[in-house]
Scaffold this motif. Sequence first.
Motif, PDB file in Angstrom:
ATOM      1  N   VAL A  17       0.859  -1.222   0.073  1.00  0.00           N
ATOM      2  CA  VAL A  17       0.171  -0.119  -0.172  1.00  0.00           C
ATOM      3  C   VAL A  17       1.086   1.399   0.154  1.00  0.00           C
ATOM      4  N   GLY A  18       0.849   1.909  -1.085  1.00  0.00           N
ATOM      5  CA  GLY A  18       1.557   3.306  -1.300  1.00  0.00           C
ATOM      6  C   GLY A  18       0.997   4.273  -0.353  1.00  0.00           C
ATOM      7  N   VAL A  19      -0.363   4.649  -0.593  1.00  0.00           N
ATOM      8  CA  VAL A  19      -1.314   5.392   0.143  1.00  0.00           C
ATOM      9  C   VAL A  19      -2.717   5.160  -0.010  1.00  0.00           C
ATOM     10  N   VAL A  20      -3.416   4.867   1.271  1.00  0.00           N
ATOM     11  CA  VAL A  20      -4.925   4.875   1.130  1.00  0.00           C
ATOM     12  C   VAL A  20      -5.325   5.560   2.429  1.00  0.00           C
ATOM     13  N   GLU A  21      -6.460   6.572   1.842  1.00  0.00           N
ATOM     14  CA  GLU A  21      -7.098   7.300   2.768  1.00  0.00           C
ATOM     15  C   GLU A  21      -8.567   6.701   3.129  1.00  0.00           C
ATOM     16  N   VAL A  55       7.476   8.314  -2.669  1.00  0.00           N
ATOM     17  CA  VAL A  55       7.707   7.644  -3.729  1.00  0.00           C
ATOM     18  C   VAL A  55       8.986   6.980  -3.880  1.00  0.00           C
ATOM     19  N   ASP A  56       9.911   7.430  -3.248  1.00  0.00           N
ATOM     20  CA  ASP A  56      11.422   6.940  -3.169  1.00  0.00           C
ATOM     21  C   ASP A  56      11.338   5.641  -2.434  1.00  0.00           C
ATOM     22  N   ALA A  57      10.682   5.664  -1.306  1.00  0.00           N
ATOM     23  CA  ALA A  57      10.363   4.228  -0.618  1.00  0.00           C
ATOM     24  C   ALA A  57       9.897   3.307  -1.262  1.00  0.00           C
ATOM     25  N   VAL A  58       8.707   3.662  -1.990  1.00  0.00           N
ATOM     26  CA  VAL A  58       8.070   2.755  -2.829  1.00  0.00           C
ATOM     27  C   VAL A  58       8.877   1.904  -3.983  1.00  0.00           C
ATOM     28  N   ILE A  59       9.588   2.936  -4.379  1.00  0.00           N
ATOM     29  CA  ILE A  59      10.767   2.391  -5.608  1.00  0.00           C
ATOM     30  C   ILE A  59      11.709   1.568  -5.254  1.00  0.00           C
ATOM     31  N   ALA A  60      12.322   1.963  -4.050  1.00  0.00           N
ATOM     32  CA  ALA A  60      13.215   1.111  -3.152  1.00  0.00           C
ATOM     33  C   ALA A  60      12.715  -0.223  -2.863  1.00  0.00           C
ATOM     34  N   ARG A  61      11.346  -0.033  -2.521  1.00  0.00           N
ATOM     35  CA  ARG A  61      10.768  -1.445  -2.009  1.00  0.00           C
ATOM     36  C   ARG A  61      10.658  -2.399  -3.100  1.00  0.00           C
ATOM     37  N   ARG A  62      10.458  -1.932  -4.486  1.00  0.00           N
ATOM     38  CA  ARG A  62      10.011  -2.687  -5.763  1.00  0.00           C
ATOM     39  C   ARG A  62       9.132  -3.705  -5.679  1.00  0.00           C
ATOM     40  N   PRO A  63       7.882  -3.585  -5.056  1.00  0.00           N
ATOM     41  CA  PRO A  63       6.750  -4.715  -5.229  1.00  0.00           C
ATOM     42  C   PRO A  63       6.260  -4.841  -6.524  1.00  0.00           C
ATOM     43  N   ARG A  64       5.717  -5.963  -6.798  1.00  0.00           N
ATOM     44  CA  ARG A  64       5.085  -6.143  -8.076  1.00  0.00           C
ATOM     45  C   ARG A  64       3.730  -5.068  -8.173  1.00  0.00           C
ATOM     46  N   VAL A  65       2.883  -4.887  -7.432  1.00  0.00           N
ATOM     47  CA  VAL A  65       1.870  -3.956  -7.421  1.00  0.00           C
ATOM     48  C   VAL A  65       1.819  -2.936  -6.203  1.00  0.00           C
ATOM     49  N   VAL A  66       1.620  -1.682  -6.504  1.00  0.00           N
ATOM     50  CA  VAL A  66       1.438  -0.772  -5.380  1.00  0.00           C
ATOM     51  C   VAL A  66       0.051  -0.240  -5.366  1.00  0.00           C
ATOM     52  N   LEU A  67      -0.746   0.169  -4.369  1.00  0.00           N
ATOM     53  CA  LEU A  67      -2.029   0.616  -4.361  1.00  0.00           C
ATOM     54  C   LEU A  67      -1.727   2.285  -3.855  1.00  0.00           C
ATOM     55  N   VAL A  68      -2.225   2.978  -4.743  1.00  0.00           N
ATOM     56  CA  VAL A  68      -2.300   4.409  -4.633  1.00  0.00           C
ATOM     57  C   VAL A  68      -3.731   5.164  -4.828  1.00  0.00           C
ATOM     58  N   ASP A  69      -4.218   5.450  -3.637  1.00  0.00           N
ATOM     59  CA  ASP A  69      -5.577   5.943  -3.791  1.00  0.00           C
ATOM     60  C   ASP A  69      -5.609   7.295  -4.171  1.00  0.00           C
ATOM     61  N   GLU A  70      -6.769   7.939  -4.551  1.00  0.00           N
ATOM     62  CA  GLU A  70      -7.229   9.330  -4.894  1.00  0.00           C
ATOM     63  C   GLU A  70      -6.097   9.918  -5.855  1.00  0.00           C
ATOM     64  N   ALA A  94       9.500   3.017 -13.095  1.00  0.00           N
ATOM     65  CA  ALA A  94      10.304   2.262 -12.304  1.00  0.00           C
ATOM     66  C   ALA A  94       9.886   0.644 -12.590  1.00  0.00           C
ATOM     67  N   GLY A  95       8.932   0.306 -13.345  1.00  0.00           N
ATOM     68  CA  GLY A  95       8.527  -0.831 -13.585  1.00  0.00           C
ATOM     69  C   GLY A  95       7.657  -1.532 -12.622  1.00  0.00           C
ATOM     70  N   ILE A  96       6.800  -0.592 -11.831  1.00  0.00           N
ATOM     71  CA  ILE A  96       6.103  -1.208 -11.049  1.00  0.00           C
ATOM     72  C   ILE A  96       4.516  -0.849 -11.386  1.00  0.00           C
ATOM     73  N   ASP A  97       3.744  -2.016 -11.351  1.00  0.00           N
ATOM     74  CA  ASP A  97       2.234  -1.768 -11.523  1.00  0.00           C
ATOM     75  C   ASP A  97       1.493  -1.164 -10.425  1.00  0.00           C
ATOM     76  N   VAL A  98       0.427  -0.310 -10.956  1.00  0.00           N
ATOM     77  CA  VAL A  98      -0.111   0.652  -9.673  1.00  0.00           C
ATOM     78  C   VAL A  98      -1.609   0.504 -10.106  1.00  0.00           C
ATOM     79  N   ILE A  99      -2.365   0.294  -9.009  1.00  0.00           N
ATOM     80  CA  ILE A  99      -3.860   0.191  -9.091  1.00  0.00           C
ATOM     81  C   ILE A  99      -4.092   1.398  -8.045  1.00  0.00           C
TER      82      ILE A  99
END
Length: 838
Positions: A17-21, A55-70, A94-99
């Motif tokens: 989860v990148g950000v969920v409100e 954003v830097d922490a998400v890219i450094a984590r390099r998951p397959r999918v990240v959730l970004v709300d709003e 960075a090659g990471i899918d986003v929902i």
Amino acid sequence: MLDEARRRRSRGTDVVVGVVECHGRPRTEELLDGLEVVPRRQLAPRGDSFAEMDVDAVIARRPRVVLVDELAHTNAPGSRNAKRWRDVEEILDAGIDVISTVNVQHLESLNEVVESITGVLQHETVPDAVVRRADQVELVDLTPEALRRRLAHGNVYPPTAVGAALASYFRPGNLTALRELALLWVADRMDDHRREHRHGRDHRIDATWPARERVVVALTGGPEGDTLVRRAARIADRAPGGEVLAVHVARSNGPSCCSSADLARQRRLVDTLGGTFHSVVGDDVPGALLDFARGVHATQIVLGGSRRRPWQYVLGPGVGPTVAARSGDIDTHIVAHEHIGRGRETTPKRSTTARGRAVASWSVALLGPLIPAAVLVPMRGGVALPGDMLLFLALTVGVALFGGLWQAVATAVVGSLLLDYYLAAPTHTLKIAAPGNMLSLVVFVVIALAVASVVDLAARRAQQAARNQAEADTLSFLAGSVLCGEGALPALLERVRETFGVESVAVLQRDGPRECWASVDSIGPNPPTRPDKADVEVPVDQSLALVLSGRALPADTRRVLSAFAAQAALVLERRTLVAEAAEARRLGEGHSLDTALFAIVARDLRAPLAAIKAGASGLRSHEVNWTRAERAELLATIEAGADRLDQLIGNLLDMSRLRMGTIEPLPSDIALDEVVPGAVARAARTAVRVSVPDTLPTVRADGELLDRVVANLVENAVLHTPPDTPVIVAAKTVRGRIELRVVDRGPGLPDDAKDRVFEAFARHGDAPRSRGVGLGLAVARGFAEAMGGALAAEDTPGGGLTMILTLPASTGPEPGARPGPTHLPGGRPEIPRPEPAP
């Protein structure tokens, strides 16, 4: 989004989860359980704390999918990107899918539409192209009733905000319209996917896919167009989601013989029936029509039966049969009508040359060759035939410049006959003896015709260039008026009348679905009241039209007229927006006033009422034996509460009268030294130093209003001045006007608050509620301005604030004149008060 994340995680996908409100919603917080959340980045612009996606922490984590709300969220100041969708683009790079999630009202293309529906302008938007680039768009559809139930159950907003949300933004009509917008937007994206699939590199499918009926109706501007449009609308209505697309093919070499008024009427009919109107240019009418139909994926084409007369079929089969033969898998309907075979109702073209000049040019073309013939016949034999031809050739070029191509052709023919009859041997006969003379005459005619055509073409191009220059100048004027903010519609219409030389110009607005028109604005005598009564009509939109009367205009002026029409639409839109903004400002001020009044009734009026109630109840009580001093104290409490109530109610009534504009001063010549001491004595119980000399000129003011202004100013100064420091009230003459200064030694005000302090219900800083409701200074300034004066604030040297009341000095009576009787309209009669003790 969270359900999809949990489903993917159960299949082994690395999801974070990148950000969920959550907005405090328990159900949303429950769905977060078990999902890895990347810690947010803390920002503190201007001392406020914000948590944004790292954003830097998400890219450094390099998951397959990240959730970004709003997706449309605006990041806090100090973030690397201003918008969250920019963060998403970095993550995708960075090659990471986003929902992600986005509401339909946040799409950029729908922003104005949503505002017109809901009355709320969305400041956070995301470009449509960003959402369209998604590999998959899922519509989370919910009926308005179901969404309102979720709100009522407290699943979206806290219980205290549910009622306001249901009554304002989340009304059934708003939700239905937003739902329809979302469905249409996703449907359009489905069309994009279908088009990409059909025309992709691997498919190249040219056949029509009838996913829904798209009916193209061809309009020529003839009288049969209304019948064709209605027939096309009936065909489209047979299937759900059918569309009507009307198209008019204009030839590139100029306008056809169609009626512009009929075409404009048919365009309005198309708009009324829910279709769209299109205009394309092409010399091959059947080919242009079929190209348009295939481009919009039409399933059917509707054409009218040909109006050609029988003998005209020798020239070709006509548009209808040609389209039917070449349409392929697009169904073609040829509709019968009463005008079949009656021929086209041609309208004579207006010559750009004046009638007098046309007669003169033909006279010169036919009679001009007699002049060189009369000159050369006496000299026959002295000049060779080629020399004679040059003189006739010069005349032909001159006629081409003056009259045109056909006049030059006539001159060349007449000149060649005169050369043959009078100058070529044998003379006085059309026979030619020498073969060389025959060749010379033929070459002369060919050269004359060629030169005349070139000269005529150059002349027409020069005229066209001049016309284009005039159009460019006119369009430049329009662009300048837009940039300069010129918005007067009468001035624009006057410019149209001057530019095109017509008698009257008007902007008409259709009132209702029927052909009922009302004039928005007009210039000139007897302006048209309906588009069909005008000589020229230019549609602005579905309900507006720019009409001109006085003379018909050539079709090539339509482009400039369209620019004027667009500018008129902008002026009307600006006028509407200004009116709406003024109305919104008025409603906002009224709402603020109502809210403040409610707060006063609920809070400030209750305190003196409670004091009066407590004092009266105590005095009436038989259980307590009050001493004389205690009874006096209770009576003083009741009196102070009554005075406080009287002041509050008086200020509220005065402010309401100021808001409604019902204050009507009764000016008279007033001596300040007679009014100020009494107002000071009634307003302040502490020491106030008054310095108003009796030698001052009288002022022109309303006595009771002036008394109220001075009392409010003194009361405000006493509230903010320390108890052991006196308030000073002084008056003097400054440049022909009288200044009354009320000086306090309180904390003062910063410069940016000196004007706001005169607003209704305004308090500065942490001023306690017991110091009033913030109406005294607002009433004082309103009364001062009503009397023709002014009220301002400035710093007191050494600390404090000085209120400066400026009043006009009297011009007639002598200083010291007694003020006349005054009253407040709608208020209480003036009650005589005893003079204060010395």
